[in-house]
Design an enzyme around this catalytic site. Structure first.
Site, PDB file in Angstrom:
ATOM      1  N   LEU A   1      -0.737  14.113  57.859  1.00  0.00           N
ATOM      2  CA  LEU A   1      -0.462  13.642  56.529  1.00  0.00           C
ATOM      3  C   LEU A   1      -1.169  12.473  56.383  1.00  0.00           C
ATOM      4  O   LEU A   1      -0.818  11.412  57.083  1.00  0.00           O
ATOM      5  CB  LEU A   1       0.945  13.601  56.198  1.00  0.00           C
ATOM      6  CG  LEU A   1       1.495  13.167  54.883  1.00  0.00           C
ATOM      7  CD1 LEU A   1       0.857  14.026  53.917  1.00  0.00           C
ATOM      8  CD2 LEU A   1       2.862  13.072  55.007  1.00  0.00           C
TER       9      LEU A   1
ATOM     10  N   CYS B   1     -10.912 -12.817  47.184  1.00  0.00           N
ATOM     11  CA  CYS B   1     -10.262 -12.332  48.386  1.00  0.00           C
ATOM     12  C   CYS B   1     -11.157 -12.424  49.694  1.00  0.00           C
ATOM     13  O   CYS B   1     -10.370 -12.721  50.836  1.00  0.00           O
ATOM     14  CB  CYS B   1     -10.106 -10.760  48.394  1.00  0.00           C
ATOM     15  SG  CYS B   1      -8.997 -10.344  46.863  1.00  0.00           S
TER      16      CYS B   1
ATOM     17  N   SER C   1     -11.265   0.178  52.415  1.00  0.00           N
ATOM     18  CA  SER C   1     -10.317  -0.556  53.126  1.00  0.00           C
ATOM     19  C   SER C   1     -11.308  -1.378  53.958  1.00  0.00           C
ATOM     20  O   SER C   1     -12.461  -1.199  54.201  1.00  0.00           O
ATOM     21  CB  SER C   1      -9.274   0.356  53.847  1.00  0.00           C
ATOM     22  OG  SER C   1      -9.865   1.145  54.441  1.00  0.00           O
TER      23      SER C   1
ATOM     24  N   GLU D   1      -9.443  10.779  39.835  1.00  0.00           N
ATOM     25  CA  GLU D   1     -11.190  10.474  40.229  1.00  0.00           C
ATOM     26  C   GLU D   1     -11.124  10.925  41.566  1.00  0.00           C
ATOM     27  O   GLU D   1     -11.955  11.439  42.053  1.00  0.00           O
ATOM     28  CB  GLU D   1     -11.545   9.137  39.676  1.00  0.00           C
ATOM     29  CG  GLU D   1     -11.602   9.221  37.972  1.00  0.00           C
ATOM     30  CD  GLU D   1     -12.475  10.043  37.436  1.00  0.00           C
ATOM     31  OE1 GLU D   1     -13.716  10.245  38.217  1.00  0.00           O
ATOM     32  OE2 GLU D   1     -12.247  10.353  36.484  1.00  0.00           O
TER      33      GLU D   1
ATOM     34  N   GLY E   1      -7.063   8.093  49.257  1.00  0.00           N
ATOM     35  CA  GLY E   1      -8.278   7.543  48.620  1.00  0.00           C
ATOM     36  C   GLY E   1      -9.159   8.802  48.308  1.00  0.00           C
ATOM     37  O   GLY E   1      -8.909   9.855  47.747  1.00  0.00           O
ATOM     38  N   TRP E   2     -10.484   8.678  48.835  1.00  0.00           N
ATOM     39  CA  TRP E   2     -11.517   9.608  48.490  1.00  0.00           C
ATOM     40  C   TRP E   2     -11.755  10.394  49.760  1.00  0.00           C
ATOM     41  O   TRP E   2     -12.583  11.106  49.830  1.00  0.00           O
ATOM     42  CB  TRP E   2     -12.950   8.895  48.178  1.00  0.00           C
ATOM     43  CG  TRP E   2     -13.028   8.368  46.666  1.00  0.00           C
ATOM     44  CD1 TRP E   2     -13.287   8.903  45.463  1.00  0.00           C
ATOM     45  CD2 TRP E   2     -12.526   6.964  46.542  1.00  0.00           C
ATOM     46  NE1 TRP E   2     -13.455   8.071  44.362  1.00  0.00           N
ATOM     47  CE2 TRP E   2     -12.969   6.804  45.002  1.00  0.00           C
ATOM     48  CE3 TRP E   2     -12.312   5.826  47.007  1.00  0.00           C
ATOM     49  CZ2 TRP E   2     -12.577   5.725  44.080  1.00  0.00           C
ATOM     50  CZ3 TRP E   2     -11.862   4.651  46.273  1.00  0.00           C
ATOM     51  CH2 TRP E   2     -12.283   4.561  45.078  1.00  0.00           C
TER      52      TRP E   2
END
Length: 399
Positions: free
Chosen positions: A183, A370, A149, A212, A188-189
């Protein structure tokens, strides 16, 4: 006078063949060329943001299908550009995307407005199609924490520093303290969860739709008080969390919720958060409420994505949350995307055989288009800080 010796004879090199620029023979091709000219983009010009056209049919596809046709023509090698980010900065600054409204877009717009494209069953599609491409791929492109992000570049000069600055910014806005329960919807990772546990001593539960991501995060942060769940956000409530959480955060996930589900999402957040808690929502946003998701992005990058407008977020929190703070640093996404692109191109030889050249061009188009959109300020990045009943005495941003 003696003739010159062979060694001193100078001959002109043979002339280099000059490629004949494709002829724009049809009215649609000439129309698109004229529109690009208004954005200061030349067909076969010599500036880095100019379009090098190999097949004039690419212009007709752009007119008929908008960015879907333009992007697929690029993926097929029908045109090139030395600086795609500059191309899109020029194109979007001139608002050409608002002028080219193909008839084929009408069905896409109708689907977005009528159907719930982010239902419980469809919500898993983006995890499989995008986030499960391979953790090694994302390790090569992203920072060491795999924060996917926008970074915060105010005082940073590297991608890793910008991402840590973003994580610190979030933690400080939330006022994290040791022992708090957090929370993370769309974790994501686990970059924020790991950072917050290490630096602020909090406990976290995170949910994701990517197998993943969950597997990588569990291994990376083993030993910390973190729980990673493969779960749809709609299944969350206070009881499933062991009681209301002190803080709630969502970074780069609201873009997948969809306008049909904004209200339900905020209701989930409200029922999971303690009455005196804070909720930080970090999301890409669009400038116009009535726009529809980009068809190329929807088909090739983020299935079922739907960027919110300020008004749509406002509608969703109505009666549920007080907007304590709204921070826009969307211009920083340009620099973040350019850093990802540099990493991607540097690492590409490792993935070329596995993913292929069409993927290479697709991913380059995604990252650089983008970047151009954020540079043109067509897209924004917002951090909202929300409370249930208003912070008594007022919320004070600590940064």
């Amino acid at each position: 006078m003696a003739p010159p010796s062979p060694a001193s004879t100078v001959t002109d090199p043979p002339p280099r063949p000059v490629a004949t620029p494709p002829q724009l023979d049809t009215a649609p091709q000439q129309l698109v060329a004229g529109l690009l000219g208004r954005a200061d983009i030349r067909i076969n010009g010599d500036r880095p943001w100019d379009m090098r056209l190999h097949d004039p049919a690419a212009l007709e596809r752009a007119l008929a299908e908008g960015n879907l046709g333009l992007g697929e023509a690029y993926m097929a090698g029908a045109w090139d550009c030395d600086q795609l980010d500059g191309f899109f900065d020029h194109l979007l600054r001139a608002h050409l995307n608002r002028e080219i409204q193909p008839a084929r877009l009408a069905w896409h717009a109708l689907q977005v407005r009528v159907f719930n494209r982010q239902s419980r069953t469809r919500a898993w599609q983006v995890g499989k199609a995008h986030y499960d491409l391979g953790n090694d791929f994302y390790e090569a492109m992203l920072d060491p924490r795999l924060a996917y992000s926008c970074g915060y570049w105010r005082d940073a000069d590297t991608l890793a520093a910008a991402q840590e600055a973003k994580l610190e910014l979030i933690c400080r806005k939330l006022g994290l303290r040791p022992g708090m329960r957090v929370l993370d919807i769309g974790c994501g990772w686990g970059s924020l969860m790991g950072f917050a546990a290490e630096r602020y001593g909090v406990q976290c539960i995170g949910v994701t739709v990517s197998k993943e991501q969950a597997a990588w995060a569990r291994e990376r942060y083993a030993g910390l008080p973190l729980e990673f769940r493969l779960q749809d956000y709609r299944e969350l409530d206070a009881s499933s969390l062991g009681g209301p959480v002190d803080r709630l955060v969502s970074v780069g996930m609201f873009e997948h919720v969809g306008r049909k589900n904004h209200g339900a999402y905020m209701e989930v957040a409200a029922r999971c958060l303690a009455d005196d808690g804070l909720f930080l929502l970090h999301t890409i946003g669009k400038n116009r409420r009535d726009s529809v998701p980009d068809r190329w992005i929807d088909k090739h990058i983020f299935p079922n994505g739907d960027l919110p407008s300020v008004g749509q977020v406002g509608d969703a929190i109505d009666g549920l949350f007080v907007a304590e703070d709204l921070h826009n640093f969307g211009a920083d996404y340009d620099r973040t995307l350019m850093a990802w692109h540099a990493n991607f191109e540097a690492a590409w030889p490792r993935f070329a055989a596995r993913l292929g050249e069409t993927f290479h061009r697709k991913w380059r188009y995604y990252l650089l288009s983008c970047a151009g959109a954020f540079r043109a300020r067509e897209l924004q990045l917002w951090q909202w800080v929300l409370s249930k009943d208003g912070v008594r005495g007022g919320y004070r941003r600590s940064v």
